[in-house]
Motif scaffolding. Sequence first.
Motif, short mmCIF file in Angstrom:
data_model
loop_
_atom_site.label_atom_id
_atom_site.label_comp_id
_atom_site.label_asym_id
_atom_site.label_seq_id
_atom_site.Cartn_x
_atom_site.Cartn_y
_atom_site.Cartn_z
N SER A 153 -53.91 -31.40 49.62
CA SER A 153 -54.38 -32.48 48.73
C SER A 153 -55.42 -32.00 47.73
CB SER A 153 -54.94 -33.66 49.56
OG SER A 153 -53.95 -34.16 50.43
N VAL A 154 -55.26 -30.77 47.25
CA VAL A 154 -56.14 -30.22 46.23
C VAL A 154 -55.39 -30.22 44.91
CG1 VAL A 154 -57.48 -28.22 45.47
CG2 VAL A 154 -57.33 -28.77 47.91
N ALA A 155 -55.89 -30.96 43.94
CA ALA A 155 -55.22 -31.07 42.64
C ALA A 155 -55.38 -29.76 41.86
CB ALA A 155 -55.81 -32.22 41.84
N GLU A 179 -43.19 -4.76 32.06
CA GLU A 179 -42.13 -5.77 32.07
C GLU A 179 -42.82 -7.13 32.09
OE1 GLU A 179 -40.53 -8.23 34.04
OE2 GLU A 179 -39.00 -8.24 32.45
N TYR A 180 -42.44 -8.02 31.18
CA TYR A 180 -43.23 -9.22 30.92
C TYR A 180 -42.62 -10.52 31.43
CZ TYR A 180 -45.42 -5.91 27.69
OH TYR A 180 -46.04 -4.83 27.15
N THR A 181 -41.37 -10.49 31.85
CA THR A 181 -40.69 -11.74 32.20
C THR A 181 -41.37 -12.46 33.36
OG1 THR A 181 -38.59 -10.81 31.45
CG2 THR A 181 -38.49 -12.77 32.84
N GLU A 182 -41.68 -11.71 34.42
CA GLU A 182 -42.33 -12.31 35.59
C GLU A 182 -43.71 -12.83 35.24
OE1 GLU A 182 -42.07 -13.14 39.89
OE2 GLU A 182 -40.66 -12.75 38.25
N LEU A 183 -44.42 -12.09 34.39
CA LEU A 183 -45.76 -12.52 33.98
C LEU A 183 -45.69 -13.81 33.17
CD1 LEU A 183 -48.72 -11.67 34.19
CD2 LEU A 183 -48.42 -10.34 32.09
N ALA A 184 -44.66 -13.94 32.36
CA ALA A 184 -44.47 -15.18 31.59
C ALA A 184 -44.25 -16.37 32.52
CB ALA A 184 -43.29 -15.02 30.63
N LYS A 185 -43.48 -16.16 33.60
CA LYS A 185 -43.27 -17.23 34.58
C LYS A 185 -44.59 -17.66 35.21
CE LYS A 185 -38.60 -15.67 35.89
NZ LYS A 185 -37.78 -15.10 37.01
N ILE A 186 -45.45 -16.69 35.45
CA ILE A 186 -46.76 -16.99 36.04
C ILE A 186 -47.58 -17.85 35.10
CG2 ILE A 186 -48.96 -15.94 36.72
CD1 ILE A 186 -47.26 -13.56 37.77
N LEU A 187 -47.58 -17.51 33.81
CA LEU A 187 -48.36 -18.28 32.85
C LEU A 187 -47.82 -19.70 32.68
CD1 LEU A 187 -49.65 -15.54 32.29
CD2 LEU A 187 -49.61 -16.09 29.85
N GLU A 188 -46.52 -19.85 32.83
CA GLU A 188 -45.93 -21.19 32.77
C GLU A 188 -46.45 -22.03 33.94
OE1 GLU A 188 -41.81 -20.29 32.75
OE2 GLU A 188 -41.73 -19.87 30.59
N LEU A 189 -46.67 -21.40 35.08
CA LEU A 189 -47.22 -22.10 36.24
C LEU A 189 -48.72 -22.36 36.07
CD1 LEU A 189 -45.42 -20.07 39.07
CD2 LEU A 189 -45.02 -22.48 38.53
N SER A 191 -50.53 -22.56 33.50
CA SER A 191 -50.90 -23.45 32.39
C SER A 191 -51.17 -24.87 32.88
CB SER A 191 -49.79 -23.46 31.33
OG SER A 191 -49.71 -22.20 30.69
N LYS A 192 -50.64 -25.18 34.06
CA LYS A 192 -50.85 -26.51 34.63
C LYS A 192 -52.21 -26.62 35.34
CE LYS A 192 -45.88 -26.70 35.49
NZ LYS A 192 -44.82 -26.68 36.55
N ALA A 193 -52.84 -25.47 35.60
CA ALA A 193 -54.16 -25.45 36.25
C ALA A 193 -55.16 -24.95 35.21
CB ALA A 193 -54.14 -24.55 37.47
N THR A 194 -55.87 -25.86 34.58
CA THR A 194 -56.63 -25.53 33.37
C THR A 194 -57.80 -24.57 33.60
OG1 THR A 194 -57.95 -27.54 33.73
CG2 THR A 194 -56.06 -27.70 32.24
#
Length: 608
Positions: A153-155, A179-189, A191-194
């Motif tokens: 329950s931690v936002a 290789e940047y694809t995996e790193l891009a996936k991380i940033l997409e995640l 980005s939701k935690a400001t």
Amino acid sequence: MEKELNLLKTFPPVNKEEWVQKATEDLKGADFDRKLVWKTYEGIPVQPFYTAEDTEGKQLPSEILNIEDPNHRTWNNYLQIEVADESEANRLAVKMIAFDATGILFILREPASTNLEILLKGLDLENLAVSFKTEKPSAQLIENYFNYCSSKSVALEKLTGFYQSDVLELLTTQGIKPEYTELAKILELTSKATKFYGLTIQSHAFADSGANIAQEIALVNNKLVEYITELTEVSELAIDEVFKNVLFHTAIGGDYFFEISKIRALRLVFQSIAAHYGVPQTTVQIVASSGLWTKSLFDPNVNLLRNTTEAMAAVLGGCDGLLIQPHDSSFQKPSDFSHRIALNVSNLLKGESHFDKVTDPSAGSYYIENLTDGLVEKALELFKEVESKNGFVKAFSSGFIPEIIQQSKAQKEKDITARKKVIVGTNKYPNLTEKVTVETIEKVADNTAVLQPQRASNAFDTLRLTTLKNFKETGNIPKVYLSCFGNLAMRKARATFAAEFFGIAGFQILGEHMYSAIEEAAKQAANSEGDIIVMCSSDQDYVSDGVEFATTFKSIAPEKQLVLAGYPADMVDSLKAAGVDSFIHVKTNAIEALSEYQNMLFEPSKTL
């Protein structure tokens, strides 16, 4: 009633030109710039003093530094834990939180399969900056972490910390193609935690390989531009999303005022790049951690002092996180006690020195403002040069970046070898009674294509360990006998110099032996236990008595090494002819000279 004292009215104002004129008079006509102005490794001229005139007509760095919250000063006190066993790592984390660790950086070997239930058990994720470091990017780790937080329950907006997997760092140290694809996936995640940053960009490989500060600032920002280009190409990430995920993880060096200025300059260069991209965000999170370059193997308790001054510089420069590595971490696994002492550096800066009470304490300092300006200028020059070579990866792969760092390293090593740059306990002031358990150190590979992070003391560490290895194998250690005569002040000074010179290689110093008669001095030295005999006196005494000493000595002990402390230039040839084998003085390359003595004395057939 006491009369009010107004010093500004009592004494007339003095401008900088008048100060320079006065100094020149005291120099008796010597050139002011040649005598008193020196240049940094970056090529920045440093004046002997600064006045308000040095900031007139300039916009000061402190006036354009955008600090996230100028009314509130704090920083996270980080602990780094290498996770081999989740339970043990959790135990250490819980224990150190009780000693005021406010952030944990977990280094994970198998990120995707790490058991977060065990690793994070009992940790207050809303109030602790939990961070992770892996060699290669793992989006699965971040997804697992966010799911774990959700189960507790931690936002996501409550999370603080960062994820570090700098693929460009791997390029610089291991030659692994990024290789940047995996790193891009991380940033997409992330980005939701400001307040959880997914793109951590390190400078340690540069700093620990001998780069100067301007190079460190420039190259970490060149890496940023490379990431922006590549991440937006392999994903739908917008440029501002990449910027919002950026955190700089910078090494802290030992040059106090320069390191204060470095963090300030790093922010200013970042601001310039953000403005170039039209991104309104002009602040960046900076975590500063102890560098390897400045740490020593011998007399490691001195690392406690280095950690303290480095931490002070980082905090005064405005870091957002502070990670002080334990003083013995560069050569062994730190104990709980070592971790606690490292954490206490930050605690003392807050609790006793009150460094958290002022946001930018160096603002207005004529010296630091000018030094910050100089670093920004030099860093931007190099930044633009790298970009003109098609960016960071191309500039590195072509050999340009390794070459300029090697040039900087060579300058630093020259000063360290000549002992102009002091490493206490290593190249000067050695602890001759120190007992060490380390028998070997990792050798630096001879590969100019990648960077080689190391201690600056590496060559001296190797010297002393070679002596200890020989002692372990043979039971023998070179003995140095100091034969002193003539002028009292000079013989003492040169005996001290010689003892320190041979002491840094771990040789046994038999002490200072004072004589008034030259013949007696030479005979006693020849008949002593010493393998190396050092003549210690003044140049004038060498002129009058040096040849007689050498001749008498060699007639009795021709197999022993006769060394003269000093370099009487007019007498060198005649002293050599009389039997002096070598000279040691302030310009002697200590590594080369001491290696030669070891090679000669450690021959298998030689019994010391």
